[in-house]
Write a protein that holds these residues in place. Structure first.
Motif: not given
Length: 187
Positions: A56-63, A158-159, A65-71, A21-23
């Motif tokens: 909001a929670a998804l935006g912060a979690a995906f944000g 992301v979970v 992640l490294p940019e190359e993995l976000r999408a 788990p991360g952020h």
């Protein structure tokens, strides 16, 4: 050495990376519940609607992640609480003689409608899985019940755990949306 799909018996160099788990990101519709949540998340945010809290929670979690993995990182939505509450809300609306049912009432049953606005706005191209939680202790900690399958080919995920606190009126509820990034160990 005998091998199987679970990784048992493989030499250490070829084992699949473990998911760690991360952020954590936390948002909700009730300020008091956010303050009392036993999760260390940077700057939890309060929103009027569950869909806004989820976004909001998804935006912060995906944000995080490294940019190359976000999408393309997959999203796993633990939705048992929300699905149960949405069904009760729909039944209450069906039995309300003063209210006329609208198409949006039946669409509100779908947990996917909570994450669709964020995923669409972010142009997310990864998979999205809606999962019913196991009936375990109701803690706002997605990690205790579900670990996403993070692999070398899919190094992050992301979970989103949706915890609903129904009120006296079945049409109203407060919720917490806890989104946690998961990465393959070594990243």
């Amino acid at each position: 050495i005998m091998t199987c799909g679970c990784g048992v018996g493989r030499p250490p160099a070829t084992r699949a990376p473990a998911a760690v788990p991360g952020h954590p990101a936390l948002a909700g519709t009730d300020e008091a519940r956010l303050a009392a949540a036993p999760v260390l998340a940077a700057a939890p945010t309060v929103h009027r609607k569950p869909v806004d809290a989820a976004s909001a929670a998804l935006g912060a979690a995906f944000g995080a992640l490294p940019e190359e993995l976000r999408a393309t990182a997959p999203l796993y939505v633990l939705c048992r609480d929300y699905g149960t509450w949405a069904a009760r809300r729909f039944v209450a609306r069906c039995h309300d003689p003063a209210r006329r049912l609208r198409p949006s009432d039946s669409v509100g049953l779908e947990t996917s409608e909570l994450v669709r606005p964020y995923l669409t706005a972010a142009e997310h191209r990864g998979d999205c899985y809606l999962l019913a939680q196991l009936p375990a202790a109701r803690l706002p900690v997605a990690q205790a019940e579900f670990t996403p399958p993070v692999t070398a080919a899919r190094p992050a995920a992301v979970v989103l755990d949706l915890i609903v606190f129904p009120g006296e009126d079945p049409r109203d509820a407060d919720c917490l949306a806890l989104a946690t990034t998961w990465k393959a160990s070594g990243l």
